[in-house]
Design a protein around this motif. Structure first.
Motif, PDB file in Angstrom:
ATOM      1  N   SER A 172       0.839  -1.199   0.000  1.00 38.69           N
ATOM      2  CA  SER A 172       0.000   0.000   0.000  1.00 38.69           C
ATOM      3  C   SER A 172       0.871   1.245   0.000  1.00 38.69           C
ATOM      4  O   SER A 172       2.085   1.192   0.220  1.00 38.69           O
ATOM      5  N   LEU A 173       0.260   2.380  -0.239  1.00 31.80           N
ATOM      6  CA  LEU A 173       0.969   3.655  -0.259  1.00 31.80           C
ATOM      7  C   LEU A 173       1.590   3.939   1.100  1.00 31.80           C
ATOM      8  O   LEU A 173       2.738   4.408   1.188  1.00 31.80           O
ATOM      9  N   LEU A 174       0.861   3.616   2.168  1.00 35.79           N
ATOM     10  CA  LEU A 174       1.395   3.820   3.517  1.00 35.79           C
ATOM     11  C   LEU A 174       2.645   2.978   3.736  1.00 35.79           C
ATOM     12  O   LEU A 174       3.652   3.461   4.260  1.00 35.79           O
ATOM     13  N   GLN A 175       2.603   1.723   3.296  1.00 35.05           N
ATOM     14  CA  GLN A 175       3.766   0.852   3.458  1.00 35.05           C
ATOM     15  C   GLN A 175       4.950   1.352   2.639  1.00 35.05           C
ATOM     16  O   GLN A 175       6.095   1.327   3.095  1.00 35.05           O
ATOM     17  N   GLN A 176       4.687   1.859   1.430  1.00 34.51           N
ATOM     18  CA  GLN A 176       5.767   2.402   0.609  1.00 34.51           C
ATOM     19  C   GLN A 176       6.395   3.612   1.291  1.00 34.51           C
ATOM     20  O   GLN A 176       7.623   3.735   1.358  1.00 34.51           O
ATOM     21  N   ARG A 177       5.548   4.503   1.799  1.00 32.55           N
ATOM     22  CA  ARG A 177       6.067   5.700   2.479  1.00 32.55           C
ATOM     23  C   ARG A 177       6.846   5.332   3.730  1.00 32.55           C
ATOM     24  O   ARG A 177       7.866   5.928   4.051  1.00 32.55           O
ATOM     25  N   LEU A 178       6.345   4.331   4.473  1.00 34.00           N
ATOM     26  CA  LEU A 178       7.067   3.876   5.663  1.00 34.00           C
ATOM     27  C   LEU A 178       8.434   3.316   5.298  1.00 34.00           C
ATOM     28  O   LEU A 178       9.425   3.591   5.978  1.00 34.00           O
ATOM     29  N   ARG A 179       8.494   2.529   4.226  1.00 36.65           N
ATOM     30  CA  ARG A 179       9.788   1.977   3.797  1.00 36.65           C
ATOM     31  C   ARG A 179      10.741   3.091   3.372  1.00 36.65           C
ATOM     32  O   ARG A 179      11.924   3.065   3.703  1.00 36.65           O
ATOM     33  N   GLU A 180      10.229   4.072   2.623  1.00 40.48           N
ATOM     34  CA  GLU A 180      11.079   5.195   2.193  1.00 40.48           C
ATOM     35  C   GLU A 180      11.576   5.982   3.400  1.00 40.48           C
ATOM     36  O   GLU A 180      12.756   6.322   3.486  1.00 40.48           O
ATOM     37  N   GLY A 181      10.666   6.258   4.321  1.00 42.07           N
ATOM     38  CA  GLY A 181      11.062   6.998   5.530  1.00 42.07           C
ATOM     39  C   GLY A 181      12.071   6.226   6.358  1.00 42.07           C
ATOM     40  O   GLY A 181      13.040   6.783   6.884  1.00 42.07           O
ATOM     41  N   THR A 182      11.874   4.901   6.447  1.00 42.76           N
ATOM     42  CA  THR A 182      12.810   4.063   7.194  1.00 42.76           C
ATOM     43  C   THR A 182      14.178   4.081   6.518  1.00 42.76           C
ATOM     44  O   THR A 182      15.210   4.173   7.189  1.00 42.76           O
ATOM     45  N   GLY A 183      14.197   4.025   5.207  1.00 40.32           N
ATOM     46  CA  GLY A 183      15.466   4.074   4.473  1.00 40.32           C
ATOM     47  C   GLY A 183      16.189   5.386   4.691  1.00 40.32           C
ATOM     48  O   GLY A 183      17.412   5.415   4.918  1.00 40.32           O
ATOM     49  N   ARG A 184      15.446   6.495   4.625  1.00 43.91           N
ATOM     50  CA  ARG A 184      16.066   7.811   4.862  1.00 43.91           C
ATOM     51  C   ARG A 184      16.584   7.915   6.290  1.00 43.91           C
ATOM     52  O   ARG A 184      17.675   8.427   6.532  1.00 43.91           O
ATOM     53  N   LEU A 185      15.807   7.414   7.228  1.00 46.09           N
ATOM     54  CA  LEU A 185      16.223   7.458   8.635  1.00 46.09           C
ATOM     55  C   LEU A 185      17.484   6.629   8.853  1.00 46.09           C
ATOM     56  O   LEU A 185      18.417   7.068   9.527  1.00 46.09           O
ATOM     57  N   ARG A 186      17.527   5.429   8.276  1.00 46.31           N
ATOM     58  CA  ARG A 186      18.722   4.595   8.405  1.00 46.31           C
ATOM     59  C   ARG A 186      19.939   5.289   7.808  1.00 46.31           C
ATOM     60  O   ARG A 186      21.035   5.246   8.369  1.00 46.31           O
ATOM     61  N   GLY A 187      19.763   5.910   6.640  1.00 44.99           N
ATOM     62  CA  GLY A 187      20.871   6.626   6.001  1.00 44.99           C
ATOM     63  C   GLY A 187      21.354   7.781   6.861  1.00 44.99           C
ATOM     64  O   GLY A 187      22.563   7.988   7.023  1.00 44.99           O
ATOM     65  N   ALA A 188      20.423   8.538   7.430  1.00 42.08           N
ATOM     66  CA  ALA A 188      20.801   9.683   8.263  1.00 42.08           C
ATOM     67  C   ALA A 188      21.509   9.235   9.526  1.00 42.08           C
ATOM     68  O   ALA A 188      22.522   9.823   9.929  1.00 42.08           O
ATOM     69  N   VAL A 189      21.002   8.174  10.154  1.00 40.12           N
ATOM     70  CA  VAL A 189      21.644   7.663  11.376  1.00 40.12           C
ATOM     71  C   VAL A 189      23.028   7.121  11.045  1.00 40.12           C
ATOM     72  O   VAL A 189      23.998   7.377  11.766  1.00 40.12           O
ATOM     73  N   GLY A 190      23.152   6.384   9.947  1.00 39.58           N
ATOM     74  CA  GLY A 190      24.455   5.851   9.541  1.00 39.58           C
ATOM     75  C   GLY A 190      25.445   6.958   9.249  1.00 39.58           C
ATOM     76  O   GLY A 190      26.612   6.893   9.648  1.00 39.58           O
ATOM     77  N   SER A 191      24.988   7.983   8.549  1.00 37.82           N
ATOM     78  CA  SER A 191      25.859   9.125   8.244  1.00 37.82           C
ATOM     79  C   SER A 191      26.307   9.832   9.513  1.00 37.82           C
ATOM     80  O   SER A 191      27.483  10.179   9.663  1.00 37.82           O
ATOM     81  N   ALA A 192      25.388  10.040  10.437  1.00 35.16           N
ATOM     82  CA  ALA A 192      25.737  10.715  11.693  1.00 35.16           C
ATOM     83  C   ALA A 192      26.739   9.885  12.492  1.00 35.16           C
ATOM     84  O   ALA A 192      27.697  10.427  13.054  1.00 35.16           O
ATOM     85  N   LEU A 193      26.539   8.571  12.522  1.00 34.63           N
ATOM     86  CA  LEU A 193      27.476   7.706  13.239  1.00 34.63           C
ATOM     87  C   LEU A 193      28.853   7.707  12.579  1.00 34.63           C
ATOM     88  O   LEU A 193      29.881   7.787  13.263  1.00 34.63           O
ATOM     89  N   ARG A 194      28.888   7.609  11.239  1.00 34.33           N
ATOM     90  CA  ARG A 194      30.175   7.637  10.540  1.00 34.33           C
ATOM     91  C   ARG A 194      30.899   8.942  10.805  1.00 34.33           C
ATOM     92  O   ARG A 194      32.104   8.958  11.055  1.00 34.33           O
ATOM     93  N   GLN A 195      30.157  10.047  10.759  1.00 37.53           N
ATOM     94  CA  GLN A 195      30.775  11.351  10.981  1.00 37.53           C
ATOM     95  C   GLN A 195      31.309  11.467  12.406  1.00 37.53           C
ATOM     96  O   GLN A 195      32.444  11.898  12.618  1.00 37.53           O
ATOM     97  N   SER A 196      30.527  11.050  13.396  1.00 33.72           N
ATOM     98  CA  SER A 196      30.983  11.176  14.780  1.00 33.72           C
ATOM     99  C   SER A 196      32.145  10.237  15.063  1.00 33.72           C
ATOM    100  O   SER A 196      33.113  10.616  15.724  1.00 33.72           O
ATOM    101  N   TYR A 197      32.083   8.996  14.553  1.00 35.82           N
ATOM    102  CA  TYR A 197      33.187   8.062  14.764  1.00 35.82           C
ATOM    103  C   TYR A 197      34.439   8.538  14.027  1.00 35.82           C
ATOM    104  O   TYR A 197      35.561   8.387  14.521  1.00 35.82           O
ATOM    105  N   GLY A 198      34.266   9.094  12.844  1.00 37.16           N
ATOM    106  CA  GLY A 198      35.419   9.602  12.088  1.00 37.16           C
ATOM    107  C   GLY A 198      36.095  10.752  12.806  1.00 37.16           C
ATOM    108  O   GLY A 198      37.333  10.794  12.903  1.00 37.16           O
ATOM    109  N   SER A 199      35.301  11.692  13.308  1.00 40.37           N
ATOM    110  CA  SER A 199      35.900  12.818  14.028  1.00 40.37           C
ATOM    111  C   SER A 199      36.557  12.354  15.320  1.00 40.37           C
ATOM    112  O   SER A 199      37.626  12.844  15.699  1.00 40.37           O
TER     113      SER A 199
END
Length: 160
Positions: A77-104
């Motif tokens: 459904s559209l809700l499930q698609q949006r949830l998957r997209e939002g989850t993907g963006r959230l995972r990417g943002a969390v991963g980026s923040a962790l990489r940046q903090s661990y790198g610094s």
């Protein structure tokens, strides 16, 4: 005069107060209507109300998020698609923040490690210089002791 009549208790009806005696008792010490549910009767505890509500609810199995798509044969459904997209963006943002903090943090630790290494080298050099100076001072002290203990030299103290 007639004797006063005892009050009548109707089966299924609650007594007016706790002090009012139960007049009609069954053979086992229970009221004749005990255990029977009268339509419209007030339950005595909240647990009974909850039990009654649970009995009236239809028993249906829990529905999983993916089930409607499987039942209807369509895609997610559209809700499930949006949830998957939002989850993907959230995972990417969390991963980026962790990489940046661990790198610094790794860069900071690397800089601190270099500074600590330089400080250790400097401390070792200072300790070596102090050992050399102490050795030289002991040699001078020994020379002074030899000169003061020698009786071959003229006594210059008395002439001053």
């Amino acid at each position: 005069m007639a004797a006063p009549r005892p009050p009548r208790v109707v089966p299924g009806e609650a007594s007016e107060s706790d002090s009012e005696p139960e007049l009609l008792m069954g053979t086992a010490g229970q009221a004749p209507g005990a255990g029977l549910k009268v339509p419209g009767e007030a339950s005595e505890t909240e647990e009974e109300e909850e039990e009654e509500q649970e009995e009236q609810r239809p028993k249906t199995p829990p529905v999983l998020a993916e089930e409607p798509a499987a039942v209807w044969g369509g895609g997610p459904s559209l809700l499930q698609q949006r949830l998957r997209e939002g989850t993907g963006r959230l995972r990417g943002a969390v991963g980026s923040a962790l990489r940046q903090s661990y790198g610094s943090a790794a860069r900071s630790l690397g800089g601190l490690g270099g500074a600590l290494g330089r400080a250790q080298v400097t401390a070792a050099a200072a300790a070596h210089c102090l050992r050399l100076a102490r050795r030289d001072l002991r040699a001078v002290a020994d020379t002074i002791d030899i000169v003061t203990a020698c009786h071959l030299l003229p006594d210059i103290r008395g002439q001053l």
